[in-house]
Design a protein around this motif. Sequence first.
Motif, short mmCIF file in Angstrom:
data_model
loop_
_atom_site.label_atom_id
_atom_site.label_comp_id
_atom_site.label_asym_id
_atom_site.label_seq_id
_atom_site.Cartn_x
_atom_site.Cartn_y
_atom_site.Cartn_z
N ARG A 177 97.20 66.27 73.29
CA ARG A 177 96.05 67.05 72.67
C ARG A 177 96.15 67.89 73.16
NH1 ARG A 177 92.23 64.86 69.81
NH2 ARG A 177 91.88 62.38 70.02
N TYR A 178 95.81 69.76 73.02
CA TYR A 178 96.16 71.31 72.97
C TYR A 178 95.63 72.16 72.29
CZ TYR A 178 99.37 70.55 70.26
OH TYR A 178 100.55 70.56 68.99
N ARG A 179 96.03 73.13 73.52
CA ARG A 179 94.95 74.23 72.14
C ARG A 179 96.25 75.56 72.27
NH1 ARG A 179 90.53 76.59 70.58
NH2 ARG A 179 89.33 74.71 71.35
N LEU A 180 96.47 75.16 70.68
CA LEU A 180 97.81 76.52 70.35
C LEU A 180 97.57 77.82 69.88
CD1 LEU A 180 100.97 76.20 70.25
CD2 LEU A 180 100.76 75.07 67.90
N GLY A 181 98.39 78.06 70.47
CA GLY A 181 98.33 79.88 69.71
C GLY A 181 99.49 80.72 69.88
N THR A 182 98.99 82.20 69.66
CA THR A 182 100.34 83.28 70.44
C THR A 182 99.02 84.28 70.52
OG1 THR A 182 99.89 84.71 68.23
CG2 THR A 182 101.40 82.60 67.81
N GLU A 183 99.87 84.63 72.16
CA GLU A 183 99.51 85.79 72.75
C GLU A 183 98.40 87.02 72.22
OE1 GLU A 183 102.07 86.76 76.12
OE2 GLU A 183 101.20 85.01 77.08
N ALA A 184 99.78 87.04 70.97
CA ALA A 184 99.75 88.10 69.57
C ALA A 184 98.17 87.97 69.37
CB ALA A 184 100.28 88.19 68.30
N ALA A 185 97.42 87.07 69.09
CA ALA A 185 96.10 86.29 68.30
C ALA A 185 95.73 84.76 69.55
CB ALA A 185 96.56 86.26 66.68
N PRO A 186 94.96 85.47 70.70
CA PRO A 186 94.34 84.79 71.63
C PRO A 186 93.35 84.28 70.62
CG PRO A 186 94.64 86.70 72.21
CD PRO A 186 95.05 86.86 70.97
N ASP A 187 92.51 84.62 69.61
CA ASP A 187 90.87 84.26 69.30
C ASP A 187 91.07 83.46 67.78
OD1 ASP A 187 89.81 86.33 71.12
OD2 ASP A 187 89.38 87.42 70.22
N LEU A 188 93.14 83.14 67.46
CA LEU A 188 93.44 82.57 66.54
C LEU A 188 93.10 81.01 67.04
CD1 LEU A 188 93.97 85.04 64.46
CD2 LEU A 188 91.85 83.87 64.13
N ALA A 189 93.67 80.88 68.47
CA ALA A 189 94.06 79.39 69.10
C ALA A 189 93.01 78.12 68.64
CB ALA A 189 93.90 79.50 70.34
N GLU A 190 94.39 77.09 68.17
CA GLU A 190 93.25 75.95 67.49
C GLU A 190 93.34 75.50 68.17
OE1 GLU A 190 93.76 74.47 62.95
OE2 GLU A 190 96.02 74.26 64.00
N ALA A 191 92.64 74.49 68.43
CA ALA A 191 93.09 72.76 69.15
C ALA A 191 93.78 71.93 68.02
CB ALA A 191 91.10 72.07 69.46
N GLN A 192 95.11 71.53 68.92
CA GLN A 192 95.63 70.31 68.01
C GLN A 192 95.63 68.72 68.80
OE1 GLN A 192 98.68 72.18 67.11
NE2 GLN A 192 97.61 73.34 65.31
N ALA A 193 96.16 67.67 67.31
CA ALA A 193 96.37 66.50 68.45
C ALA A 193 97.26 66.18 67.70
CB ALA A 193 95.40 65.39 67.60
N SER A 194 98.69 65.88 68.31
CA SER A 194 99.82 65.96 67.38
C SER A 194 101.36 65.13 67.98
CB SER A 194 101.09 67.19 67.71
OG SER A 194 101.35 67.99 68.25
N SER A 195 102.24 65.21 67.14
CA SER A 195 103.49 63.88 68.47
C SER A 195 104.29 65.24 69.82
CB SER A 195 104.18 63.32 67.77
OG SER A 195 105.12 64.25 66.65
#
Length: 300
Positions: A177-195
């Motif tokens: 579990r983490y929050r993923l995004g890019t430095e260019a668009a930090p407002d579009l970061a998304e909480a995810q659950a993955s392997s």
Amino acid sequence: MSLAPRAVLVHRTTEYEELLARHGTHGQAEFFLSSRGRSIQEVAERHHHTRRVLSEVAAAVPLRWRQTRVERADLDRFLFGPEDVVVVVGQDGLVANTAKYLTGQPVVGIDSDPGRNPGVLVRHRAPDTGRLLQAAAGPGGCTADELTMVEAVADDTQRLVALNEIYLGRPGHQTSRYRLGTEAAPDLAEAQASSGVLVGTGTGATGWLRSLWRERGGGPPLPAPAERRLIWYVREAWPSPATGTSLVEGTLTDAQRLRLTVESDRLVAFGDGMESDALELTWGQTVRLGVSDTCLRLLV
């Protein structure tokens, strides 16, 4: 007075040596293999061939040079110097294992078992060693490919580089579990659950990265080994009321960074399959992944 160049011969234990370490004697190892329908003869012959190749490479080092050997398991404790010429004797994967510990030293890849290895990174044979070492240390330098590497930098200054790919997730590849995004668009970061998340280079595009690329039916074009561009994939993202799946793949160029903030008890980041040498990350920590300033200088 400057130091003479040092040839660092990197190798790994053979299957035969691993069997002896586990079972104690040749006879016991032979019994173990025969009970599983295998013969120790082939394993022993490959071992002796590999050792002959390593001895031939060592004998080709110029007499005025210094030389030393380091086994794969000891790489994380070995200190490479700026005057080193690194000679990797083994398989393609051993070059990748070594690359993460280098800072621009020239690397010679010697194929210890031609015909069994693809030879993508171990491009040369033992008789070529002397010529290649002289070229690497010569006044005109040497012709080398500058292979792009990937790096992960944590907010506590931990840093990891890799030649093929960096995996970030749970140690056992369970749900992360983490929050993923890019430095260019930090407002579009998304909480995810993955392997986990995989970020790879053009060199890694022949292995784990390519399998994901094919599984997704294509996607971003795979980079060339010397191209300063990376591809990243989220593995098995799970949709839920609290987690999304809109950011599952993309590319990164020189100025771009993928940003991941940990929302699990413990995640790790490791490169090129070396799980024993990993970054340890915990709740709230942030790690940035992108193109490394360090390249692998692999002699052609």
